[in-house]
Design an enzyme around this catalytic site. Sequence first.
Site, mmCIF file in Angstrom:
data_model
loop_
_atom_site.group_PDB
_atom_site.id
_atom_site.type_symbol
_atom_site.label_atom_id
_atom_site.label_comp_id
_atom_site.label_asym_id
_atom_site.label_seq_id
_atom_site.Cartn_x
_atom_site.Cartn_y
_atom_site.Cartn_z
ATOM 1 N N ILE A 84 -13.035 -7.039 63.939
ATOM 2 C CA ILE A 84 -12.790 -8.298 63.247
ATOM 3 C C ILE A 84 -12.258 -8.041 61.841
ATOM 4 C CG2 ILE A 84 -13.861 -10.419 62.405
ATOM 5 C CD1 ILE A 84 -15.954 -10.078 64.652
ATOM 6 N N VAL A 112 -15.196 -8.143 70.786
ATOM 7 C CA VAL A 112 -14.981 -8.028 69.340
ATOM 8 C C VAL A 112 -16.276 -7.626 68.650
ATOM 9 C CG1 VAL A 112 -13.128 -9.742 69.355
ATOM 10 C CG2 VAL A 112 -15.465 -10.485 68.878
ATOM 11 N N CYS A 113 -16.150 -6.905 67.538
ATOM 12 C CA CYS A 113 -17.282 -6.534 66.698
ATOM 13 C C CYS A 113 -16.736 -6.270 65.297
ATOM 14 C CB CYS A 113 -18.030 -5.327 67.254
ATOM 15 S SG CYS A 113 -16.979 -3.888 67.547
ATOM 16 N N THR A 114 -17.576 -5.876 64.379
ATOM 17 C CA THR A 114 -17.172 -5.806 62.972
ATOM 18 C C THR A 114 -15.986 -4.873 62.736
ATOM 19 O OG1 THR A 114 -19.464 -6.214 62.340
ATOM 20 C CG2 THR A 114 -17.972 -5.409 60.627
#
Length: 297
Positions: free
Chosen positions: A208, A179-181
């Site tokens: 996210i 996961v990342c922004t």
Amino acid sequence: MSQYTVLLFYKYTTIEIPKREMKLQKRKWDELGFKGRMIIAGEGVNATLEGESEKVEEYVEWMSHRPEFSDVHWKRGGGTGTSFPKATVKVRSEIVSLYLGEEDLNPNQVTGKYLDPDDLHDWIHSDKEFYIVDMRNDYEYKIGHFENSFLFKTMHNFRDLPKAIKEIEHLKDKTVVTVCTGGIRCEKASGYLVNNGFNEVYQLQGGIHSYLEKYPGDGYNGKLYVFDGRVAVGFNAPNPSKESIGKCDVCSKPTETYADYYTLEGKRMHGLLCENCVENGAVSLDQLFPAMKKERV
């Protein structure tokens, strides 16, 4: 007052002449009155911009009519008109800095399987065994993250992934979700895991940001760090107590204030600071380097 929208997007696609694309984008941004930043490379584009909402939708329509950008995953957020000081469109070697060198990869050829927010939400509320691995910088994680997610101890910046990967070798035969922004870092990060022997790798589609748009506060505690003037974004979580989990780097008191600073030992840091520690001289701001560096990805 006009309604403003912040637009986040990226696309890994071949850009034959990056400088020509840069000039085209600059003209369009000037025409529509956008502020923000865009990075263009031979491998694609990565951008966050802010403008009047109707102008942003005009831009999305214009981009979507171009074949190479027809399937972009657009992410929108509320704006104030002050998220960016200016418009910056640059050509670089990569659209997100990983510096893999000879191990660099093309996400269109190798990457993790996409997992949409609905499926991740279902997994979170099931008995399925899986592990969320956070590919963000450590200072981003501090203000908000998925419950029980894994944060690398040795990854202060995304470019540290090659040396940090040893920390999750025990997950090679497990189901891993990166996961990342907004999803861009996971395109290469998940592919990097695949190339290094991880057998079941997924990446959260849209990042996210897309998950929190649908499920604020559900399996995720705190806010989302963003690389613009908003700094930390809340998504109206049903449980307000989950919206603030940030703690001062020095004294651990609750805070949501980010700052660039030097510790008294001279170490350069970007992190959370409470007003009390600043006022009492717990850190040095005398040589404060430019606040909120936008290139930190």
